[in-house]
Scaffold this motif. Structure first.
Motif, PDB file in Angstrom:
ATOM      1  N   THR A 265     -33.518  45.574  -9.685  1.00  0.00           N
ATOM      2  CA  THR A 265     -34.244  44.730  -8.740  1.00  0.00           C
ATOM      3  C   THR A 265     -33.286  44.183  -7.689  1.00  0.00           C
ATOM      4  O   THR A 265     -32.195  43.711  -8.026  1.00  0.00           O
ATOM      5  N   ILE A 266     -33.665  44.269  -6.427  1.00  0.00           N
ATOM      6  CA  ILE A 266     -32.821  43.750  -5.350  1.00  0.00           C
ATOM      7  C   ILE A 266     -32.578  42.261  -5.572  1.00  0.00           C
ATOM      8  O   ILE A 266     -33.522  41.483  -5.745  1.00  0.00           O
TER       9      ILE A 266
ATOM     10  N   ASN B 178     -31.259  50.424  -0.822  1.00  0.00           N
ATOM     11  CA  ASN B 178     -32.460  49.751  -1.300  1.00  0.00           C
ATOM     12  C   ASN B 178     -33.706  50.511  -0.876  1.00  0.00           C
ATOM     13  O   ASN B 178     -33.777  51.018   0.246  1.00  0.00           O
TER      14      ASN B 178
ATOM     15  N   THR C  85     -32.529  48.355  -5.839  1.00  0.00           N
ATOM     16  CA  THR C  85     -31.247  48.882  -5.408  1.00  0.00           C
ATOM     17  C   THR C  85     -30.952  50.131  -6.216  1.00  0.00           C
ATOM     18  O   THR C  85     -30.983  50.092  -7.454  1.00  0.00           O
ATOM     19  N   HIS C  86     -30.673  51.245  -5.542  1.00  0.00           N
ATOM     20  CA  HIS C  86     -30.412  52.525  -6.199  1.00  0.00           C
ATOM     21  C   HIS C  86     -28.910  52.745  -6.288  1.00  0.00           C
ATOM     22  O   HIS C  86     -28.198  52.640  -5.279  1.00  0.00           O
TER      23      HIS C  86
ATOM     24  N   THR D  31     -24.596  51.865  -2.335  1.00  0.00           N
ATOM     25  CA  THR D  31     -25.960  51.836  -2.857  1.00  0.00           C
ATOM     26  C   THR D  31     -26.943  51.720  -1.692  1.00  0.00           C
ATOM     27  O   THR D  31     -26.557  51.431  -0.560  1.00  0.00           O
TER      28      THR D  31
ATOM     29  N   ARG E 293     -34.373  39.795  -3.273  1.00  0.00           N
ATOM     30  CA  ARG E 293     -35.813  39.732  -3.532  1.00  0.00           C
ATOM     31  C   ARG E 293     -36.101  38.868  -4.751  1.00  0.00           C
ATOM     32  O   ARG E 293     -37.063  38.093  -4.768  1.00  0.00           O
TER      33      ARG E 293
ATOM     34  N   ARG F 159     -31.636  51.949 -11.203  1.00  0.00           N
ATOM     35  CA  ARG F 159     -32.421  51.119 -10.292  1.00  0.00           C
ATOM     36  C   ARG F 159     -32.448  49.694 -10.814  1.00  0.00           C
ATOM     37  O   ARG F 159     -32.845  49.455 -11.952  1.00  0.00           O
TER      38      ARG F 159
END
Length: 498
Positions: A390-391, A367, A372-373, A365, A394, A388
């Motif tokens: 959320t990281i 970011n 995160t993709h 993956t 983060r 996608r």
């Protein structure tokens, strides 16, 4: 003398006549996934967000500057500073953040507003007679997600006003030059526009490999000599060039001590994002555009947001050659790709299948802009899609920040804390509530509720509240998870119909 009489291209006088519009091919508009797509009629006719005068009254001076820049990509503008008038300075002041921290002068937005017209008249006079002097930025340090600290430069209020006015003028020219895959800090463009373009590019083009670019300490390494050359490509007004030089060389003050800035542009100043885009336009964007057309064997997509960029390639050989040549390219301009954060990974619609055949794990993956993709599938159709989320780091950092604030608010009234939490969660969802990210959002909301419950129990009068009673009485005050954004391909197609 008219604005047009001061505009020259390649040393040739235009005698007050704006040249006929040249083709815009190669300088694509906002709708591009990759460089090379033409402007659509709908986008070409969108009003610019900075315009304040009606078309009935005729084009303003800044409108004429933009039209001239659009008509001749090589034109140099030798008289621009007169556009920085008192009205533009006033608008710049009104658009500044009211509660922003003060710079080295200690002047706040509210304090400057006392006797505003007299202050602006004095500032205008100093700018135009060359008596305006840029003040050093006040350096503060803010924590990053990885535990390190990032320097932030807080400019003095007058510097912010003048910089904002100059940005308005320069945007009329450079917005016509910047390429379609550049999204960071540009009028009418947002982070979600960049995220949409990236997802649309990966799913609609032949992307099998992704290069996740990270330029190490970009804002600290910008070369002033190179920057001046890039500015002078289009700006021939020496007074405006000197203003930019003053801001770059003003230095920073930290703990009462002044430090010279021989390179870099301070993060946090109003003009830094525009200068950063200009620098990367010449160092990266134009080079990438040429590389894609002349070197790449297969398809290639590009999305850049400030100093973060993601590129997609059809062939691994293209991606490897690109990375090797890019390292040499940026080195010529004093920059360096981060050796650990710049990665080449297999990513795309066939990545999972190919890795499974080789006995390898799930696709890696990457970011980008807080998400995160992930290579995934649509549950309904079974087709490939980019997921996608959320990281995680983060989100953990944001929750830690909320926990600290709840401790500070320990003895405030419950209603005030509830309203604050509503605002925080609503703002967080406004950015992160994208399709298929519900799991992370629910986890975020759950943790916020648990922290609030803990805070209320610490206050004493509700120490016996059970989790169930708290949920029954107060949890409804925190916004429920609700997706705020459409699927990226849907919004991208809606904004940029072919």
């Amino acid at each position: 003398m008219s604005d047009k009489a001061h505009m020259h291209g390649d040393g040739e006088s235009h005698s007050g006549i704006v040249p006929a519009k040249r083709s815009n091919e190669g300088r694509g508009g906002p709708q591009e996934i990759v460089e090379g797509r033409p402007l659509t009629k709908e986008n070409a006719e969108e009003p610019h967000p900075y315009r304040t005068r009606s078309r009935e009254s005729g084009p303003s001076g800044l409108d004429r500057v933009r039209q001239a820049a659009k008509g001749d990509a090589k034109m140099r503008f030798t008289a621009l500073l007169h556009h920085v008038d008192i009205e533009l300075l006033r608008n710049s002041y009104q658009n500044l953040k009211r509660g922003a921290a003060a710079g080295v002068d200690g002047v706040t937005w509210q304090e400057y507003g006392d006797g505003l017209e007299e202050r602006l008249a004095d500032l205008h006079g100093r700018i135009h007679r060359g008596a305006y002097h840029a003040k050093p930025s006040r350096r503060v340090w803010i924590a990053k997600d990885d535990g390190r600290q990032r320097p932030l430069g807080i400019a003095a209020l007058e510097d912010k006003i003048v910089q904002a006015a100059v940005v308005r003028v320069l945007n009329q020219i450079w917005e016509e030059d910047f390429l379609g895959f550049s999204y960071g800090f540009r009028p009418g463009r947002s982070q979600h526009d960049a995220l949409d373009a990236l997802c649309a590019g990966i799913t609609s083009k032949k992307v099998n490999y992704v290069v996740d670019l990270d330029i190490r300490s970009f804002f600290d390494k910008v070369g002033h000599d190179h920057m001046e050359k890039f500015v002078r490509h289009r700006i021939g007004d020496e007074r405006l060039v000197r203003l930019i030089q003053k801001w770059l060389r003003a230095g920073v003050i930290e703990d009462g001590q002044w430090f010279e800035t021989k390179e870099g542009t301070p993060q946090g100043s109003v003009i830094s994002p525009l200068l950063a885009n200009l620098y990367l336009h010449h160092v990266l964007d134009l080079w990438v555009q040429a590389w894609r057309k002349k070197v790449a064997r297969g398809e290639m997509i590009v999305v850049r947001y400030a100093d973060d960029a993601v590129l997609g390639f059809q062939y691994r050989e293209d991606a490897e050659k690109f990375l090797e040549q890019l390292r040499e390219r940026v080195r010529k301009f004093g920059l360096e790709l981060h050796p650990e954060k710049t990665r080449l990974i297999e990513f795309g619609r066939y990545a999972a299948e190919r890795r499974a055949k080789r006995g390898e794990g799930k696709p890696e993956t990457f970011n980008f802009l807080g998400f995160t993709h992930i290579c995934g599938k649509n549950h309904e159709t079974g087709y490939f899609m980019v997921l996608r989320k959320t990281i995680g780091k983060r989100m953990a950092a944001k929750l830690k920040q909320i926990r600290r604030q709840l401790r500070v608010r320990l003895h405030e009234k419950t209603q005030g804390t509830a309203e604050w939490l509503q605002s925080v969660v609503r703002g967080y969802f406004l950015y992160h509530a994208v399709p298929r990210n519900e799991g992370r959002l629910k986890a975020f909301r759950y943790e916020v509720l648990r922290m609030w419950w803990w805070q209320l129990r610490r206050r004493g009068q509700r120490h016996c509240w059970t989790w169930g009673r708290f949920q029954e009485k107060l949890s409804h005050l925190i916004p429920e998870v609700e997706i705020q954004h459409p699927y990226p391909e849907v919004r991208f197609a809606s904004k940029h119909p072919r």
